[in-house]
Design an enzyme around this catalytic site. Structure first.
Site, mmCIF file in Angstrom:
data_model
loop_
_atom_site.group_PDB
_atom_site.id
_atom_site.type_symbol
_atom_site.label_atom_id
_atom_site.label_comp_id
_atom_site.label_asym_id
_atom_site.label_seq_id
_atom_site.Cartn_x
_atom_site.Cartn_y
_atom_site.Cartn_z
ATOM 1 N N GLU C 282 0.821 -1.187 0.000
ATOM 2 C CA GLU C 282 0.000 0.000 0.000
ATOM 3 C C GLU C 282 0.869 1.256 0.000
ATOM 4 O OE1 GLU C 282 -4.154 -0.803 1.719
ATOM 5 O OE2 GLU C 282 -3.194 0.558 3.140
ATOM 6 N N GLU C 285 2.215 1.666 -3.380
ATOM 7 C CA GLU C 285 1.197 2.171 -4.305
ATOM 8 C C GLU C 285 0.976 3.665 -4.087
ATOM 9 O OE1 GLU C 285 -2.562 0.102 -4.169
ATOM 10 O OE2 GLU C 285 -3.480 1.443 -5.647
ATOM 11 N N CYS C 302 -8.646 -2.588 2.864
ATOM 12 C CA CYS C 302 -8.548 -3.855 3.581
ATOM 13 C C CYS C 302 -9.851 -4.233 4.272
ATOM 14 C CB CYS C 302 -7.407 -3.826 4.595
ATOM 15 S SG CYS C 302 -7.395 -2.353 5.570
ATOM 16 N N SER C 322 -7.161 1.783 -3.090
ATOM 17 C CA SER C 322 -5.965 0.997 -3.368
ATOM 18 C C SER C 322 -6.392 -0.336 -3.967
ATOM 19 C CB SER C 322 -5.217 0.764 -2.057
ATOM 20 O OG SER C 322 -4.412 -0.384 -2.165
ATOM 21 N N LYS C 361 -15.849 -10.592 6.011
ATOM 22 C CA LYS C 361 -14.781 -11.390 5.396
ATOM 23 C C LYS C 361 -15.279 -12.756 4.965
ATOM 24 C CE LYS C 361 -11.072 -8.605 6.356
ATOM 25 N NZ LYS C 361 -10.243 -7.844 7.262
ATOM 26 N N GLU C 364 -16.418 -11.844 1.660
ATOM 27 C CA GLU C 364 -15.272 -11.493 0.832
ATOM 28 C C GLU C 364 -14.563 -12.739 0.299
ATOM 29 O OE1 GLU C 364 -11.844 -10.079 2.935
ATOM 30 O OE2 GLU C 364 -11.200 -8.770 1.311
ATOM 31 N N GLU C 369 -13.092 -12.693 -7.656
ATOM 32 C CA GLU C 369 -11.773 -12.110 -7.960
ATOM 33 C C GLU C 369 -10.707 -12.633 -7.010
ATOM 34 O OE1 GLU C 369 -14.997 -8.989 -8.150
ATOM 35 O OE2 GLU C 369 -14.245 -10.389 -6.682
ATOM 36 N N CYS C 506 -11.680 -2.705 13.314
ATOM 37 C CA CYS C 506 -11.957 -4.139 13.465
ATOM 38 C C CYS C 506 -12.144 -4.569 14.915
ATOM 39 C CB CYS C 506 -10.841 -4.957 12.840
ATOM 40 S SG CYS C 506 -10.680 -4.646 11.075
HETATM 41 S S1 SF4 Z 1 -14.391 -5.943 11.123
HETATM 42 FE FE1 SF4 Z 1 -15.497 -4.228 10.303
HETATM 43 S S2 SF4 Z 1 -13.932 -2.724 9.900
HETATM 44 FE FE2 SF4 Z 1 -12.895 -4.656 10.120
HETATM 45 S S3 SF4 Z 1 -12.742 -5.442 8.089
HETATM 46 FE FE3 SF4 Z 1 -14.592 -6.285 8.954
HETATM 47 S S4 SF4 Z 1 -16.186 -4.903 8.310
HETATM 48 FE FE4 SF4 Z 1 -14.271 -3.851 8.025
HETATM 49 S S1 FES Z 2 -7.393 -5.618 9.058
HETATM 50 FE FE1 FES Z 2 -7.682 -7.726 9.043
HETATM 51 S S2 FES Z 2 -9.528 -7.984 10.033
HETATM 52 FE FE2 FES Z 2 -9.307 -5.873 10.080
#
Ligand code: SF4
Ligand code: FES
Ligand SMILES: Cc1cc2nc3c(=O)[nH]c(=O)nc-3n(C[C@H](O)[C@H](O)[C@H](O)COP(=O)(O)O)c2cc1C
Ligand code: SF4
Ligand code: SF4
Ligand code: SF4
Ligand code: SF4
Ligand code: SF4
Ligand code: SF4
Ligand code: SF4
Ligand code: FES
Ligand code: FES
Lengths: 526, 170, 577
Positions: C282, C285, C302, C322, C361, C364, C369, C506
């Site tokens: 990052e 970049e 991220c 990014s 996630k 995700e 991709e 997070c």
């Molecule tokens: S915990 Fe919340 S802030 Fe962290 S990556 Fe997941 S959605 Fe984004």
């Molecule tokens: S940066 Fe990895 S879970 Fe938030």
């Protein structure tokens, strides 16, 4: 643009023309210089809110002006300060006709005192009570009285924007209002610089979309704001923070229609009508099992019995009076033993009912009080917005219990459950709908407890209404004509021609077809 | 059932709606009047129509839907040209109304409360219509069909299909 | 100040306070359910809809909701009258009468506010049984399960989604008894603009909203003959202990590693390693964009919920984020290439499990991709809470575990990667590296305090080689929208912006132990992370020796060709409504 002088002159001219027309139609008489409708039905009535209804042509502003219309507004704008107007309304002790009976002057004063660049004056024309139609009558027959009252209110509190929230199911009222607003604007009695005084007041119509709870003030405001019309948890009074968080006055149609008359004829005159705490008149929609149903406007404090007997001509078909339900789904059932109760805010409250918007349903001996409670609950459950627990779930549970009682599956403890839920709903609900929803249940439990017991213990409906608790049987009056046999959908009636017939109870679905058709009333219901 | 709203066919009405939105988008709280206008124009609120409103007024479509489903005035399914109502009241029920309802559903390929994709028919079950002695009762628009049995259902529906076709030939 | 009494005790509170606020001051407990106020992030749910907090005011017939009634001078409140107690109880009984009450198999079992209230009131029967408003469960998404039969219509989720996140997915639908919280046209979640941030489920008091539980998938993987790699995100280690009754903010890295080994993972690695890698990419970049007149500002990428948010809401600006994958995805890509190569394994032989504070996630990991052929970079994502469940299921005595170290080579990390878990951390870590890359000098004070803390939008201007670099940090998607709109209208002059979807970053992710309305928990977790950073000898990502080795052995240049192929991704424009 019209001036005060021109208004007075027009009034004189038009009055003569109007009188001539009315006398020709022979509908009216002139009493103390006022035009009133003729006939027994009107004798005991005093018409303030309805004073022009049935007299003037609502589509013609000049006829309204003929009967002193817009004079109160003109005088207010020219001769009086806002606070003077509020003082007069306070002095008259006019109380809200929309249900709660809150003193109108006091409310206006709150909005008047709250400083803001923008204030709103809303007319509540959502009239959602089933069986109530007094506001509709005013809107359709005398729309200008509402416009004038609103403009006066707007001037008093310092608002230049009014809304009328009218239910979409009243297309005629909407049409009449549109015409009236247009005419008033043309005459310079609404809009910018009214009567050349520099006061601006505009009115916008908003149509309700089928949600009874939108009659509640904060829900109505949410609805005007374009949201789901759910009541707000009131942290501040609407007169401080209402529409778009600005000071807002919300008044019922009938309340507003009284305003010009009070200013015209004086607070003393108004106070002399009605009782000390409930001044003036109230319009009721007298319906149900009454001989002459219709709208009546009577001085506050008139005993129920007088309204029903003297004006309504008593119970239909000579049946016995059992109860009167006032206040619609928020009201209570008043037993025949309390028929001498004067109809005013305090007295009705004391016996567990309310004036409400003015529904008055007469019930005869053939009415089942449990079924009536169930009927109103069905309405409440349909109309609950669902926001708060007691109303959303509680009313549903009450309805389920009432349904069990009426179909014979309830047990004794259910009556106690019903009472407990009802009390908690009343104490804890967020808005008036929930707070008053248990009234039909509590009042019938209070006055007709035995009827509940009979349903639950004996599995009988004394009034013969609750289908599941009814049986049909054929007695000795039967002449054996076989008419009933032909209509019975389950073919459960048997018997020889010209002999007494018999119903097989196992097959009968209690549809009542035989009961209706029997020429000699040999079929018994019970 | 999913009903497909044909934007092409309704282009004129869509334009009407868009003009209405354009003219009034500045009016505070105008969402409900716009929904009322749309309900009036189309007879119901299709998903596509609510999306047009959301975009036009720049409000989240969830809010449009939330508001529309709150008020009973708004409906989300068009009614057919012919509304077939089947009485499911007690008397009709014991005389086989359920069977008749099922037959109607089979023939039209839709469920109770729905409308055929060609907008010709909708089915509405009702409670007692007050003709219990003629049970089971079927109503098509204002026409009453008494003592209906399962076999007749086809013919009853066919009557309305034919009428529509004739009309097309004129 | 307003004076009032509650249960005869006098108290003074500022004007505008609620009865509930005043009661708190007196340590008088009033149960609540719908109410939630998170002052730090401006989240106020005052729907006053559940009515369990009703109290009695002397001289008044109706009871008042304590959570939403402002105090007034001389008020006399009682919370302990027969009437108030009966009402509270009846209301909970009514709620339960419209509830499936299958606590034993509920996602919220043991952590449910409704369950707790019912327990506190000692309710032993469904007193008023009746119809239950029942709705089909929505399992459409990879992140969130909606079981609206359990919803009590408190509106917390709607307030979160609309007012804080400004995504406006959720709304009440219909009215009365059949009202349901859902998306427009009752669409399943995966057909909406939902970002899967999960903040709605983070504030849901019941099991109506919960994460998609992948625990059994992980057990299946462990019991298969594949090599199962686990990686843990920075924010997990400061929260996991809470699930075992440890003090909030405790760092349990070593115990966590120990537990993961006991559970049976073949390799226990650290997402922090990939976070360091993310920083290198990052920072490179950013420098590239600055030096080559590329698009500025550059936004961090991220957070997958944030990524989905801008794909829907700002699809005209897809060139500003990014192109870096999120750390755990970078990690997954490396596991199936670099690590596989080292071990002589094929990508298909490896299963990568991510333990994340996050429910987005999960979604995700399934993005097309982010996979190579048939093999996703990351195979299974579980949350902090799910990991705790696995530890409990394996009956591991967590608190008494010995501390263990991560495996190598993907286990080494610096302090820079640890602070990823808190809002501002990613950009702070990036700055530490970018500064040294750009100036060639050593950065002495590595802590950028202006980028820390719970303020919704933080800004700073940092001087690097005589050049002023404008930085902004936001957490919560509403704040992000605000920044994005400023950029779109050309009113902003930033070089780099960090955005995290969850309030606090997070550490406040929707996969973390529930905070139940107590945001001080986030502060403590945040401090835990900063403490870990301070304790590290290496605090800049580019100092991580394993990272250096990785570039030397495998990737070549930072932001180079191979790095692009494995560590960067693309975005797609999505429907706005
Ligand atoms: S915990 Fe919340 S802030 Fe962290 S990556 Fe997941 S959605 Fe984004
Ligand atoms: S940066 Fe990895 S879970 Fe938030
Ligand atoms: C559920 C509910 C429905 C109501 N419906 C109406 C209505 O249809 N018309 C009306 O004027 N007031 C209605 N009210 C009363 C209003 O909330 C409000 O008290 C009234 O409009 C104030 O005007 P007033 O002071 O002139 O009576 C309703 C109240 C509740 C709780
Ligand atoms: S009392 Fe009923 S109508 Fe009023 S807010 Fe509560 S649920 Fe809605
Ligand atoms: S009530 Fe109806 S079903 Fe019963 S006997 Fe009479 S006609 Fe037949
Ligand atoms: S209709 Fe009446 S009189 Fe005739 S057979 Fe039936 S019960 Fe007897
Ligand atoms: S949501 Fe709570 S009360 Fe409901 S079943 Fe789950 S744990 Fe039990
Ligand atoms: S709490 Fe009661 S219902 Fe639940 S597991 Fe224990 S015994 Fe069973
Ligand atoms: S996950 Fe986030 S975006 Fe999706 S509904 Fe919940 S709060 Fe809204
Ligand atoms: S889903 Fe959860 S947060 Fe949302 S309204 Fe229902 S109970 Fe409340
Ligand atoms: S039950 Fe069908 S018409 Fe009465
Ligand atoms: S917590 Fe106060 S009403 Fe729900």
């Amino acid at each position: 643009m019209i001036t005060y002088e021109k208004l007075v002159q027009m009034s004189l001219e038009q009055r003569a023309i109007l009188e001539e027309r009315l006398l020709k139609e022979d509908k009216i008489e002139i009493k103390d210089g006022f035009i009133v409708l003729k006939g027994d039905y009107y004798k005991e009535q005093i018409r303030i809110a309805l004073k022009n209804c049935g007299i003037i042509d609502p589509g013609n502003i000049e006829e309204y002006i003929a009967l002193d219309g817009y004079k109160s507004l003109a005088r207010a704008l020219i001769e009086e300060t806002p606070i003077k107007i509020i003082e007069q309304i306070s002095e008259s002790n006019l109380r809200g006709r929309g249900g709660a009976g809150f003193p109108t002057g006091r409310k206006w004063n709150e909005a008047y005192k709250t400083l803001s660049d923008q204030k709103y004056f809303i007319c509540n024309a959502d009239e959602g009570d089933p069986g109530a139609f007094m506001d509709r009558s005013i809107l359709e027959n005398d729309p200008h009285s509402v416009l004038e009252g609103m403009a006066i209110g707007g001037y008093a509190i310092g608002s230049n924007q009014g809304y009328i929230y009218v239910r979409a199911e009243y297309p005629m009222a909407v049409k009449k209002l549109r015409i009236a607003i247009k005419q008033a604007k043309e005459y310079g009695l609404l809009g910018d610089n009214i009567l050349g005084t520099g006061f601006n007041f505009d009115i916008e119509l908003r149509l309700g979309s089928g949600a009874f709870v939108c009659g509640e003030g904060t829900a109505l405001i949410e609805s005007i704001e374009g949201k789901r019309g759910m009541p707000r948890n009131k942290k501040a009074r609407t007169s401080h923070k209402g529409l778009y968080q600005q000071p807002t006055i919300l008044n019922n149609v009938e309340t507003i229609a009284c305003v010009p008359v009070i200013l015209q004829r004086g607070t003393e005159w108004f106070k002399n009508i009605g009782t000390e705490k409930s001044t003036g008149t109230k319009v009721f929609a007298l319906v149900g099992k009454v001989e002459k149903a219709g709208l009546v406007e009577v001085p506050m404090g008139m005993p129920l019995r007088n309204i029903i007997n003297d004006i309504g001509g008593g119970v239909q078909d000579g049946k016995a009076l059992k109860a009167v339900q006032t206040g619609g789904p928020s009201g209570g059932c008043i037993p025949v033993s309390l028929m001498d109760t004067p109809v005013d805010f305090e007295s009705l409250d004391k016996i567990g009912s309310i004036i409400g918007s003015g529904g008055m349903v007469v019930m005869d001996e053939n009415t089942c009080m449990v079924d009536i409670a169930r009927f109103f609950l069905e309405f409440t459950v349909d109309e609950s917005c669902g926001k708060c627990t007691p109303c959303r779930v509680g009313n549903k549970r009450m309805l389920e219990i009432l349904t069990m009682i009426t179909n014979g599956t309830a047990e004794l403890h259910h009556i106690e459950d019903l009472k407990e839920i009802a009390e908690v709903i009343a104490e804890t609900s967020l808005c008036g709908l929930g707070q008053t929803a248990p009234n039909p249940v509590l009042s019938t439990l209070n006055y007709f407890y035995d009827e509940y017991l009979t349903h639950v213990k004996d599995k009988k409906c004394p009034a013969g209404v609750c289908q599941a608790l009814i049986t049909y049987s054929i007695d000795e009056k039967c002449i054996g004509c076989t008419k009933c046999v032909k209509v019975c959908p389950t073919s459960c009636i048997s018997g020889n021609k010209k002999e007494q017939h018999e119903i097989d109870q196992n097959l009968c679905v209690v549809c009542g077809a035989c009961f209706e058709i029997c020429p000699v009333s040999a079929i018994r219901k019970g | 059932m999913d009903f497909k709203f044909d934007i092409e066919k309704n282009m004129e009405k869509v334009r009407c709606l868009e003009t209405f939105i354009e003219k009034n988008r500045q009016v505070p709280g105008v969402l409900i009047p716009v929904l009322q206008e749309a309900q009036g124009l189309f007879g119901y609120l299709a998903r596509e129509v609510m999306e047009i409103i959301a975009r036009g007024l720049d409000v989240p479509v969830s809010k449009v839907f939330g508001v529309a489903t709150y008020y009973t005035q708004f409906t989300f399914m068009p009614k057919g040209e012919n509304d077939i109502s089947i009485c499911l009241g007690t008397a009709c029920y014991v005389k086989g109304a359920q069977e008749i309802l099922e037959e109607v559903q089979n023939i039209l390929g839709i469920k109770d409360g729905e409308t055929t994709p060609d907008l010709k028919f909708s089915i509405t079950s009702t409670r007692c219509v007050g003709d219990c002695s003629l049970a089971p009762v079927v109503l098509v628009n204002d026409d009453i069909y008494p003592n209906v049995n399962k076999k007749e259902v086809k013919d009853i529906i066919a009557k309305y299909k034919v009428e529509v076709e004739c009309y097309d030939h004129l | 100040m307003i004076k009032l009494t509650i249960n005869d005790k006098e108290v003074s509170v500022p004007e505008g306070s609620t009865i509930l606020d005043a009661a708190k001051q007196l340590k008088i407990k009033i149960p609540t359910l719908c109410h939630m106020s998170l002052y730090d992030i401006q989240f106020f749910n005052q729907s006053a809809s559940c009515r369990v907090c009703v109290v009695e005011q002397e001289g008044r017939n109706n009871l008042l909701p304590a959570c939403a009634t402002p105090v007034s001078e001389g008020m006399k409140i009682r919370t302990d009258t027969k009437k108030a107690i009966r009402a509270r109880r009846t209301i909970v009984e009514l709620l339960l009468s419209d509830h499936p009450n299958d606590c034993l198999i509920c996602a919220k079992n043991g952590d449910c506010e409704l369950q707790k209230i019912a327990a506190d009131l000692g309710i032993r029967e469904i007193k008023y049984p009746g119809e239950i408003a029942t709705f089909p469960t929505d399992n459409s998404s990879k992140s969130i399960v909606r079981n609206m039969t359990k919803c009590i219509l408190c509106k917390r989720c709607e307030t979160m989604c609309s007012s804080i996140q400004t995504v406006d997915v959720l709304t009440e639908i219909g009215r009365g008894f059949d009202t349901v919280m859902g998306a427009a046209f009752n669409l399943p979640m995966d057909e909406t603009t939902c970002t899967f941030c999960g903040q709605c489920l983070a504030v849901c008091p019941t099991g109506a909203l919960s994460e998609v539980n992948n625990v059994s998938k992980v057990w299946d993987a462990i019991n298969s003959d594949k090599v199962v790699i686990v990686q843990t995100a920075p924010a997990v280690r400061v929260a996991l202990g809470e699930e075992f009754g440890m003090e909030v903010g405790s760092l349990v890295t070593g115990k966590m590693v120990g537990a993961l080994r006991r559970i049976g993972f073949d390799r226990v690695f650290d997402t922090d390693f990939a976070a360091d890698l993310t920083i290198i990419e990052e920072a490179s970049e950013l420098i590239h964009r600055i030096q080559h007149g590329g698009k500025l500002p550059m936004l961090t990428s991220c957070c997958p919920a944030w990524v989905k948010f801008f794909e829907h809401q700002f699809s005209d600006m897809l060139d500003i984020p990014s192109s870096c994958k999120s750390p755990h995805e970078m990690f997954g890509a490396l596991s199936k290439t670099y690590f596989a190569e080292k071990m002589g394994l094929k990508a298909e032989d490896i299963i990568v499990v991510s333990v994340m504070p996050c429910v987005a996630k999960k979604y995700e990991a399934a993005r097309p991709e982010l996979s190579e052929g048939s093999s996703s970079d990351v195979d299974i994502v579980i949350t902090t809470r799910e990991l705790a469940l696995m530890i409990k299921e394996a009956s591991i005595d967590f608190e008494n575990l010995d501390d263990k170290e991560f495996d190598n080579p993907l286990g080494e990390s610096t302090g820079a990667s640890v602070i990823f878990g808190a809002t501002g951390g990613v950009i702070e870590a990036t700055l530490r590296t970018a500064y040294e890359f750009l100036t060639g000098k050593t950065l002495e004070n590595v802590e950028f305090s202006s980028l820390r803390g719970m303020q919704g939008i933080k800004e700073a201007t940092i001087d690097i080689n005589g050049m002023s670099i404008n930085i902004a940090v936001s957490h919560g998607l509403g704040n992000a929208r605000h920044l994005l709109e400023k950029i779109r209208s050309g009113k902003a002059n930033y070089h780099a912006i960090e955005i995290m979807a969850c309030p606090g970053g997070c550490i406040g992710g929707a996969g973390q132990p529930f905070h139940h309305g107590d945001l001080s928990i986030l502060d403590k977790r945040m401090n835990g992370l900063y403490k870990e950073d301070r304790g590290k000898t290496l605090r800049k990502s580019h100092e991580n020796p394993m990272i250096k080795k990785l570039y030397d052995e495998f990737l070549g240049e930072p932001y180079g060709e191979k790095a692009h192929e494995l560590l960067h991704t693309t975005y797609v424009a999505r429907k706005k409504i």
